[in-house]
Design a protein around this motif. Structure first.
Motif, PDB file in Angstrom:
ATOM      1  N   ARG A  80       0.827  -1.208   0.000  1.00 19.30           N
ATOM      2  CA  ARG A  80       0.000   0.000   0.000  1.00 19.30           C
ATOM      3  C   ARG A  80       0.858   1.254   0.000  1.00 19.30           C
ATOM      4  NH1 ARG A  80      -1.956   3.425   3.845  1.00 19.30           N
ATOM      5  NH2 ARG A  80      -1.428   2.127   5.642  1.00 19.30           N
ATOM      6  N   LEU A  81       1.856   1.288   0.882  1.00 19.62           N
ATOM      7  CA  LEU A  81       2.713   2.471   0.964  1.00 19.62           C
ATOM      8  C   LEU A  81       3.516   2.665  -0.316  1.00 19.62           C
ATOM      9  CD1 LEU A  81       4.052   2.135   4.636  1.00 19.62           C
ATOM     10  CD2 LEU A  81       2.271   3.689   3.795  1.00 19.62           C
ATOM     11  N   ALA A  82       4.023   1.551  -0.869  1.00 15.66           N
ATOM     12  CA  ALA A  82       4.814   1.644  -2.091  1.00 15.66           C
ATOM     13  C   ALA A  82       3.959   2.138  -3.256  1.00 15.66           C
ATOM     14  CB  ALA A  82       5.435   0.290  -2.417  1.00 15.66           C
ATOM     15  N   ALA A  83       2.748   1.608  -3.378  1.00 13.39           N
ATOM     16  CA  ALA A  83       1.862   2.038  -4.465  1.00 13.39           C
ATOM     17  C   ALA A  83       1.485   3.507  -4.312  1.00 13.39           C
ATOM     18  CB  ALA A  83       0.607   1.163  -4.478  1.00 13.39           C
ATOM     19  N   GLN A  84       1.245   3.921  -3.083  1.00 17.17           N
ATOM     20  CA  GLN A  84       0.888   5.321  -2.868  1.00 17.17           C
ATOM     21  C   GLN A  84       2.047   6.234  -3.223  1.00 17.17           C
ATOM     22  OE1 GLN A  84      -2.278   6.642  -1.887  1.00 17.17           O
ATOM     23  NE2 GLN A  84      -1.128   8.353  -2.777  1.00 17.17           N
ATOM     24  N   ARG A  85       3.262   5.823  -2.898  1.00 19.18           N
ATOM     25  CA  ARG A  85       4.431   6.633  -3.244  1.00 19.18           C
ATOM     26  C   ARG A  85       4.597   6.715  -4.759  1.00 19.18           C
ATOM     27  NH1 ARG A  85       9.811   5.845  -1.284  1.00 19.18           N
ATOM     28  NH2 ARG A  85       9.948   8.100  -1.525  1.00 19.18           N
ATOM     29  N   CYS A  86       4.331   5.607  -5.463  1.00 17.07           N
ATOM     30  CA  CYS A  86       4.392   5.655  -6.927  1.00 17.07           C
ATOM     31  C   CYS A  86       3.320   6.592  -7.479  1.00 17.07           C
ATOM     32  CB  CYS A  86       4.216   4.254  -7.504  1.00 17.07           C
ATOM     33  SG  CYS A  86       5.689   3.206  -7.338  1.00 17.07           S
ATOM     34  N   ALA A  87       2.130   6.541  -6.887  1.00 20.51           N
ATOM     35  CA  ALA A  87       1.062   7.438  -7.313  1.00 20.51           C
ATOM     36  C   ALA A  87       1.452   8.893  -7.105  1.00 20.51           C
ATOM     37  CB  ALA A  87      -0.224   7.123  -6.553  1.00 20.51           C
ATOM     38  N   ASP A  88       2.295   9.133  -6.098  1.00 14.89           N
ATOM     39  CA  ASP A  88       2.753  10.490  -5.799  1.00 14.89           C
ATOM     40  C   ASP A  88       3.996  10.888  -6.588  1.00 14.89           C
ATOM     41  OD1 ASP A  88       0.681  10.695  -4.003  1.00 14.89           O
ATOM     42  OD2 ASP A  88       1.900  10.147  -2.259  1.00 14.89           O
ATOM     43  N   GLY A  89       4.481   9.967  -7.456  1.00 15.63           N
ATOM     44  CA  GLY A  89       5.604  10.297  -8.321  1.00 15.63           C
ATOM     45  C   GLY A  89       6.967   9.870  -7.843  1.00 15.63           C
ATOM     46  N   ALA A  90       7.044   8.963  -6.858  1.00 20.42           N
ATOM     47  CA  ALA A  90       8.341   8.511  -6.346  1.00 20.42           C
ATOM     48  C   ALA A  90       9.093   7.688  -7.393  1.00 20.42           C
ATOM     49  CB  ALA A  90       8.146   7.682  -5.080  1.00 20.42           C
ATOM     50  N   ASP A  91      10.411   7.685  -7.294  1.00 14.88           N
ATOM     51  CA  ASP A  91      11.260   6.899  -8.184  1.00 14.88           C
ATOM     52  C   ASP A  91      11.093   5.418  -7.834  1.00 14.88           C
ATOM     53  OD1 ASP A  91      13.198   5.749  -9.735  1.00 14.88           O
ATOM     54  OD2 ASP A  91      14.887   6.849  -8.869  1.00 14.88           O
ATOM     55  N   SER A  92      10.683   4.612  -8.795  1.00 12.04           N
ATOM     56  CA  SER A  92      10.410   3.194  -8.539  1.00 12.04           C
ATOM     57  C   SER A  92      11.485   2.274  -9.104  1.00 12.04           C
ATOM     58  CB  SER A  92       9.057   2.817  -9.154  1.00 12.04           C
ATOM     59  OG  SER A  92       9.060   3.084 -10.556  1.00 12.04           O
ATOM     60  N   THR A  93      12.653   2.828  -9.402  1.00 17.06           N
ATOM     61  CA  THR A  93      13.717   2.036 -10.036  1.00 17.06           C
ATOM     62  C   THR A  93      14.092   0.811  -9.219  1.00 17.06           C
ATOM     63  OG1 THR A  93      14.621   4.046 -11.040  1.00 17.06           O
ATOM     64  CG2 THR A  93      16.059   2.126 -10.967  1.00 17.06           C
ATOM     65  N   VAL A  94      14.093   0.935  -7.896  1.00 18.94           N
ATOM     66  CA  VAL A  94      14.513  -0.179  -7.044  1.00 18.94           C
ATOM     67  C   VAL A  94      13.639  -1.404  -7.275  1.00 18.94           C
ATOM     68  CG1 VAL A  94      13.092   0.598  -5.080  1.00 18.94           C
ATOM     69  CG2 VAL A  94      15.073  -0.856  -4.673  1.00 18.94           C
ATOM     70  N   VAL A  95      12.334  -1.187  -7.532  1.00 20.99           N
ATOM     71  CA  VAL A  95      11.428  -2.314  -7.766  1.00 20.99           C
ATOM     72  C   VAL A  95      11.569  -2.853  -9.186  1.00 20.99           C
ATOM     73  CG1 VAL A  95       8.997  -3.003  -7.966  1.00 20.99           C
ATOM     74  CG2 VAL A  95       9.769  -1.682  -5.989  1.00 20.99           C
ATOM     75  N   THR A  96      11.667  -1.978 -10.174  1.00 17.61           N
ATOM     76  CA  THR A  96      11.789  -2.439 -11.561  1.00 17.61           C
ATOM     77  C   THR A  96      13.071  -3.247 -11.755  1.00 17.61           C
ATOM     78  OG1 THR A  96      12.776  -0.317 -12.222  1.00 17.61           O
ATOM     79  CG2 THR A  96      10.407  -0.567 -12.496  1.00 17.61           C
ATOM     80  N   GLU A  97      14.149  -2.820 -11.125  1.00 17.36           N
ATOM     81  CA  GLU A  97      15.410  -3.556 -11.241  1.00 17.36           C
ATOM     82  C   GLU A  97      15.321  -4.908 -10.533  1.00 17.36           C
ATOM     83  OE1 GLU A  97      18.456  -0.947  -9.780  1.00 17.36           O
ATOM     84  OE2 GLU A  97      18.605   0.159 -11.675  1.00 17.36           O
ATOM     85  N   ALA A  98      14.678  -4.939  -9.367  1.00 18.83           N
ATOM     86  CA  ALA A  98      14.537  -6.204  -8.631  1.00 18.83           C
ATOM     87  C   ALA A  98      13.646  -7.175  -9.388  1.00 18.83           C
ATOM     88  CB  ALA A  98      13.974  -5.938  -7.240  1.00 18.83           C
ATOM     89  N   LEU A  99      12.617  -6.657 -10.039  1.00 20.59           N
ATOM     90  CA  LEU A  99      11.732  -7.515 -10.822  1.00 20.59           C
ATOM     91  C   LEU A  99      12.472  -8.106 -12.018  1.00 20.59           C
ATOM     92  CD1 LEU A  99       8.833  -8.572 -11.166  1.00 20.59           C
ATOM     93  CD2 LEU A  99       8.349  -6.547 -12.553  1.00 20.59           C
ATOM     94  N   ALA A 100      13.311  -7.314 -12.666  1.00 18.37           N
ATOM     95  CA  ALA A 100      14.106  -7.823 -13.796  1.00 18.37           C
ATOM     96  C   ALA A 100      15.085  -8.894 -13.318  1.00 18.37           C
ATOM     97  CB  ALA A 100      14.856  -6.668 -14.454  1.00 18.37           C
ATOM     98  N   GLN A 101      15.676  -8.679 -12.154  1.00 14.50           N
ATOM     99  CA  GLN A 101      16.593  -9.672 -11.603  1.00 14.50           C
ATOM    100  C   GLN A 101      15.851 -10.974 -11.295  1.00 14.50           C
ATOM    101  OE1 GLN A 101      18.181  -8.747  -7.737  1.00 14.50           O
ATOM    102  NE2 GLN A 101      19.837 -10.227  -7.889  1.00 14.50           N
ATOM    103  N   ALA A 102      14.640 -10.867 -10.751  1.00 13.60           N
ATOM    104  CA  ALA A 102      13.840 -12.052 -10.451  1.00 13.60           C
ATOM    105  C   ALA A 102      13.492 -12.817 -11.722  1.00 13.60           C
ATOM    106  CB  ALA A 102      12.572 -11.648  -9.703  1.00 13.60           C
ATOM    107  N   GLU A 103      13.190 -12.087 -12.788  1.00 11.57           N
ATOM    108  CA  GLU A 103      12.867 -12.734 -14.061  1.00 11.57           C
ATOM    109  C   GLU A 103      14.070 -13.520 -14.596  1.00 11.57           C
ATOM    110  OE1 GLU A 103      10.901 -11.648 -18.414  1.00 11.57           O
ATOM    111  OE2 GLU A 103      11.210 -10.080 -16.926  1.00 11.57           O
ATOM    112  N   ARG A 104      15.258 -12.934 -14.477  1.00  5.87           N
ATOM    113  CA  ARG A 104      16.464 -13.638 -14.920  1.00  5.87           C
ATOM    114  C   ARG A 104      16.717 -14.888 -14.068  1.00  5.87           C
ATOM    115  NH1 ARG A 104      18.256  -8.189 -15.395  1.00  5.87           N
ATOM    116  NH2 ARG A 104      19.247  -8.297 -13.334  1.00  5.87           N
ATOM    117  N   ALA A 105      16.471 -14.776 -12.767  1.00  4.26           N
ATOM    118  CA  ALA A 105      16.696 -15.918 -11.875  1.00  4.26           C
ATOM    119  C   ALA A 105      15.735 -17.060 -12.202  1.00  4.26           C
ATOM    120  CB  ALA A 105      16.527 -15.479 -10.419  1.00  4.26           C
ATOM    121  N   VAL A 106      14.475 -16.722 -12.443  1.00  2.00           N
ATOM    122  CA  VAL A 106      13.494 -17.753 -12.790  1.00  2.00           C
ATOM    123  C   VAL A 106      13.884 -18.428 -14.100  1.00  2.00           C
ATOM    124  CG1 VAL A 106      11.106 -18.140 -13.499  1.00  2.00           C
ATOM    125  CG2 VAL A 106      11.604 -16.696 -11.512  1.00  2.00           C
ATOM    126  N   ALA A 107      14.357 -17.653 -15.061  1.00  2.00           N
ATOM    127  CA  ALA A 107      14.778 -18.225 -16.340  1.00  2.00           C
ATOM    128  C   ALA A 107      15.962 -19.165 -16.171  1.00  2.00           C
ATOM    129  CB  ALA A 107      15.140 -17.104 -17.312  1.00  2.00           C
TER     130      ALA A 107
END
Length: 235
Positions: free
Chosen positions: A103-130
């Protein structure tokens, strides 16, 4: 042996010896090299890691406070149990704290916070699953959940999640039979909601993710899988 044991402690590039011992023991509890209920003797650690007992005694209180070890009178430190009661406790707490983090993370994104930390972690997770490497998937999963907590921007929540994330990592290493692609799809949908600032959807997906994991995990403990039986810590 700890290579950094000879380094000057307290400098930015050199963690304290107590910190190094803490990480060394914690890693082995999480990945199961130190099984549930097994004794952790200061003497044995000192010999194996080649440090004095002082940093070991510095590390033990933190390991106990975060739920990795338990001190038993006349037996010393043992790896904390991870049975059905403890598993349900973990999921009960996750159902509150991880939903709050989403909830807090989504609200911060709605307020314009930099979400790079999540996008990078998601890409890393995708590589690990592969890759299909269980250890890499476990690490990437922990990093992804940690990135959501980081994006949430609450120092108190981050502190509260430290012992929870350790227990989750232990569980993942014990019960890694769940389909990795299915797990990643849930992570992708959750992150999609967070990154789009969809607070209500993010909360719902976070709760569904926790409860899906509970449904997959609890039956393994109810069947008394030998991997989860507590070892006898007596000498």
């Amino acid at each position: 042996m700890l290579d950094s044991d000879t380094a000057e402690p307290g400098t930015p590039s050199s963690p304290s010896r107590g910190e190094i011992v803490y990480e060394w023991v914690r890693e082995r509890i999480i990945d199961g090299r130190f099984p549930t209920g097994s004794r952790i003797r200061e003497r044995d650690l000192a010999e194996e890691i080649q440090v004095s007992r002082i940093p070991i005694r510095e590390a033990f209180p933190r390991l106990e406070a975060e739920g990795y070890i338990r001190t038993i009178p006349r037996r010393g430190a043992v790896v904390a149990p991870m049975g059905l009661p403890e598993v349900n406790e973990v999921f009960d707490v996750r159902a509150s704290l991880e939903v709050l983090a989403a909830r807090l993370a989504a609200q911060r994104c709605a307020d314009g916070a930099d979400s790079t930390v999540v996008t990078e972690a998601l890409a890393q997770a995708e590589r690990a699953v592969a890759s299909g490497v269980v250890k890499d998937i476990a690490f990437a999963t922990a990093q992804l959940h940690g990135s959501i907590v980081e994006l949430a921007g609450s120092a108190l929540l981050s502190d509260l999640m430290v012992p929870v994330q350790g227990r989750v990592a232990r569980l993942f290493n014990l019960t890694h039979d769940r389909d990795a692609l299915d797990l990643h799809r849930e992570h992708y949908d959750l992150c999609d909601a967070i990154l789009k600032g969809q607070v209500t959807r993010a909360c719902a997906l976070a709760l569904a993710h926790v409860e899906h994991s509970r449904a997959d995990t609890v039956p393994l403990f109810e069947r008394a899988d030998p991997r989860f039986e507590e070892a006898d810590p007596r000498p």
